[in-house]
Design a protein around this motif. Structure first.
Motif, mmCIF file in Angstrom:
data_model
loop_
_atom_site.group_PDB
_atom_site.id
_atom_site.type_symbol
_atom_site.label_atom_id
_atom_site.label_comp_id
_atom_site.label_asym_id
_atom_site.label_seq_id
_atom_site.Cartn_x
_atom_site.Cartn_y
_atom_site.Cartn_z
ATOM 1 N N LYS A 124 0.834 -1.209 0.000
ATOM 2 C CA LYS A 124 0.000 0.000 0.000
ATOM 3 C C LYS A 124 0.862 1.250 0.000
ATOM 4 O O LYS A 124 0.524 2.247 -0.627
ATOM 5 N N LYS A 125 1.958 1.203 0.736
ATOM 6 C CA LYS A 125 2.937 2.291 0.716
ATOM 7 C C LYS A 125 4.272 1.655 0.356
ATOM 8 O O LYS A 125 4.821 0.888 1.136
ATOM 9 N N PRO A 126 4.814 1.959 -0.824
ATOM 10 C CA PRO A 126 6.055 1.313 -1.262
ATOM 11 C C PRO A 126 7.276 1.780 -0.477
ATOM 12 O O PRO A 126 7.262 2.844 0.155
ATOM 13 N N LEU A 127 8.312 0.962 -0.559
ATOM 14 C CA LEU A 127 9.582 1.335 0.044
ATOM 15 C C LEU A 127 10.192 2.495 -0.734
ATOM 16 O O LEU A 127 9.929 2.653 -1.927
ATOM 17 N N PRO A 128 11.046 3.283 -0.082
ATOM 18 C CA PRO A 128 11.765 4.318 -0.828
ATOM 19 C C PRO A 128 12.634 3.659 -1.902
ATOM 20 O O PRO A 128 13.028 2.499 -1.761
ATOM 21 N N VAL A 129 12.938 4.405 -2.954
ATOM 22 C CA VAL A 129 13.722 3.822 -4.045
ATOM 23 C C VAL A 129 15.197 3.728 -3.715
ATOM 24 O O VAL A 129 15.936 2.981 -4.372
ATOM 25 N N ASP A 130 15.650 4.466 -2.711
ATOM 26 C CA ASP A 130 17.057 4.363 -2.319
ATOM 27 C C ASP A 130 17.189 4.723 -0.846
ATOM 28 O O ASP A 130 16.206 4.912 -0.157
ATOM 29 N N GLY A 131 18.414 4.802 -0.392
ATOM 30 C CA GLY A 131 18.659 5.136 1.006
ATOM 31 C C GLY A 131 18.941 3.893 1.826
ATOM 32 O O GLY A 131 18.903 2.767 1.325
ATOM 33 N N GLN A 132 19.231 4.118 3.080
ATOM 34 C CA GLN A 132 19.546 3.047 4.011
ATOM 35 C C GLN A 132 18.574 3.128 5.177
ATOM 36 O O GLN A 132 18.535 4.136 5.877
ATOM 37 N N GLY A 133 17.790 2.081 5.359
ATOM 38 C CA GLY A 133 16.839 2.045 6.457
ATOM 39 C C GLY A 133 17.539 1.916 7.802
ATOM 40 O O GLY A 133 18.684 1.482 7.879
ATOM 41 N N ARG A 134 16.830 2.284 8.836
ATOM 42 C CA ARG A 134 17.371 2.212 10.196
ATOM 43 C C ARG A 134 16.764 1.039 10.947
ATOM 44 O O ARG A 134 15.706 0.541 10.594
ATOM 45 N N LEU A 135 17.439 0.627 12.000
ATOM 46 C CA LEU A 135 16.922 -0.362 12.933
ATOM 47 C C LEU A 135 16.385 0.417 14.126
ATOM 48 O O LEU A 135 17.121 1.168 14.770
ATOM 49 N N LEU A 136 15.087 0.250 14.405
ATOM 50 C CA LEU A 136 14.430 1.008 15.464
ATOM 51 C C LEU A 136 13.767 0.059 16.454
ATOM 52 O O LEU A 136 12.956 -0.781 16.061
ATOM 53 N N ILE A 137 14.087 0.194 17.723
ATOM 54 C CA ILE A 137 13.420 -0.590 18.771
ATOM 55 C C ILE A 137 12.135 0.161 19.102
ATOM 56 O O ILE A 137 12.168 1.264 19.639
ATOM 57 N N LYS A 138 10.996 -0.439 18.749
ATOM 58 C CA LYS A 138 9.716 0.241 18.913
ATOM 59 C C LYS A 138 9.036 -0.074 20.247
ATOM 60 O O LYS A 138 8.412 0.793 20.829
ATOM 61 N N SER A 139 9.124 -1.332 20.694
ATOM 62 C CA SER A 139 8.509 -1.656 21.983
ATOM 63 C C SER A 139 9.101 -2.933 22.560
ATOM 64 O O SER A 139 9.530 -3.820 21.824
ATOM 65 N N VAL A 140 9.093 -2.967 23.880
ATOM 66 C CA VAL A 140 9.535 -4.146 24.620
ATOM 67 C C VAL A 140 8.484 -4.401 25.694
ATOM 68 O O VAL A 140 8.248 -3.544 26.543
ATOM 69 N N SER A 141 7.841 -5.551 25.625
ATOM 70 C CA SER A 141 6.810 -5.899 26.602
ATOM 71 C C SER A 141 7.453 -6.289 27.928
ATOM 72 O O SER A 141 8.431 -7.031 27.955
ATOM 73 N N ALA A 142 6.876 -5.808 29.005
ATOM 74 C CA ALA A 142 7.386 -6.147 30.337
ATOM 75 C C ALA A 142 7.166 -7.626 30.641
ATOM 76 O O ALA A 142 8.019 -8.277 31.245
ATOM 77 N N ARG A 143 6.017 -8.151 30.217
ATOM 78 C CA ARG A 143 5.717 -9.575 30.427
ATOM 79 C C ARG A 143 5.867 -10.300 29.104
ATOM 80 O O ARG A 143 5.369 -9.847 28.077
ATOM 81 N N GLN A 144 6.554 -11.445 29.143
ATOM 82 C CA GLN A 144 6.778 -12.211 27.926
ATOM 83 C C GLN A 144 6.700 -13.703 28.221
ATOM 84 O O GLN A 144 7.089 -14.145 29.299
ATOM 85 N N ARG A 145 6.217 -14.427 27.228
ATOM 86 C CA ARG A 145 6.244 -15.884 27.321
ATOM 87 C C ARG A 145 7.687 -16.342 27.219
ATOM 88 O O ARG A 145 8.529 -15.636 26.668
ATOM 89 N N PRO A 146 7.997 -17.546 27.712
ATOM 90 C CA PRO A 146 9.364 -18.052 27.588
ATOM 91 C C PRO A 146 9.801 -18.086 26.128
ATOM 92 O O PRO A 146 9.012 -18.393 25.236
ATOM 93 N N ARG A 147 11.053 -17.781 25.877
ATOM 94 C CA ARG A 147 11.590 -17.739 24.528
ATOM 95 C C ARG A 147 12.187 -19.073 24.103
ATOM 96 O O ARG A 147 12.558 -19.257 22.955
ATOM 97 N N ARG A 148 12.283 -20.000 25.025
ATOM 98 C CA ARG A 148 12.775 -21.343 24.702
ATOM 99 C C ARG A 148 11.666 -22.344 24.995
ATOM 100 O O ARG A 148 10.904 -22.181 25.938
ATOM 101 N N PRO A 149 11.582 -23.384 24.174
ATOM 102 C CA PRO A 149 10.502 -24.370 24.386
ATOM 103 C C PRO A 149 10.662 -25.082 25.720
ATOM 104 O O PRO A 149 11.765 -25.287 26.199
ATOM 105 N N GLY A 150 9.550 -25.402 26.271
ATOM 106 C CA GLY A 150 9.527 -26.157 27.517
ATOM 107 C C GLY A 150 8.286 -27.015 27.531
ATOM 108 O O GLY A 150 7.487 -26.987 26.597
ATOM 109 N N PRO A 151 8.091 -27.764 28.567
ATOM 110 C CA PRO A 151 6.932 -28.660 28.624
ATOM 111 C C PRO A 151 5.596 -27.946 28.590
ATOM 112 O O PRO A 151 4.603 -28.504 28.184
ATOM 113 N N ASP A 152 5.581 -26.643 28.989
ATOM 114 C CA ASP A 152 4.312 -25.926 29.018
ATOM 115 C C ASP A 152 4.049 -25.151 27.731
ATOM 116 O O ASP A 152 3.039 -24.467 27.620
ATOM 117 N N ILE A 153 4.949 -25.211 26.742
ATOM 118 C CA ILE A 153 4.741 -24.504 25.475
ATOM 119 C C ILE A 153 4.382 -25.528 24.417
ATOM 120 O O ILE A 153 5.136 -26.455 24.163
#
Length: 154
Positions: A124-153
């Motif tokens: 719907k909105k195309p990428l720019p034709v040139d340039g270098q995009g940035r890496l932006l940290i937009k949000s970090v949730s305070a509560r998170q599910r485990p990031r490694r598999p376990g018996p409860d996942i």
């Protein structure tokens, strides 16, 4: 390494080595393929997601890579409108579709590579034709599910 890159590396390090390696390579391949894209990082409750889009707004993201405890997925944020002759896209929502990636090389599969090209062209909105995009940290949730598999996942 820049501060956002260091922070992203820390988020990724919480996953198993296999998931971390696959997801990191997928991100690198997409960043090389579309260097002009802004990369928006969301360390959410269920997953770590990195969106690729034309600007800083989540609503304009075209592709997103999501790290889960057991797999990495490539999301097509406007995927419902894409042609999918091989039936590779999963999801039944009104907009988003995804594919599970078993390895970073899956991006080179013709049916996935073509789908990426199509998503970029039909955005719907195309990428720019040139340039270098940035890496932006937009949000970090305070509560998170485990990031490694376990018996409860499942």
């Amino acid at each position: 390494m820049s501060a956002p890159e260091t922070q992203l590396a820390g988020f990724i390090a919480r996953f198993t080595p296999d998931i971390a390696a696959c997801g990191t390579e997928v991100l690198a391949r997409l960043a090389a393929r579309i260097p002009e894209a802004e990369r928006l990082v969301y360390d959410n409750y269920n997953a770590l997601a990195v969106g690729f889009g034309p600007d800083e707004r989540a609503s304009t993201v075209i592709l997103s890579v999501a790290f889960y405890p057991r797999w990495v997925s490539l999301f097509f944020m406007q995927g419902a409108g894409l042609d999918d002759p091989h039936g590779i896209l999963k999801g039944q929502g009104s907009t988003v579709r995804h594919v599970v990636l078993t390895q970073a090389g899956d991006l080179d599969r013709p049916e996935i590579s073509t789908m990426i090209d199509q998503a970029l062209v039909k955005a719907k909105k195309p990428l720019p034709v040139d340039g270098q995009g940035r890496l932006l940290i937009k949000s970090v949730s305070a509560r998170q599910r485990p990031r490694r598999p376990g018996p409860d996942i499942g």
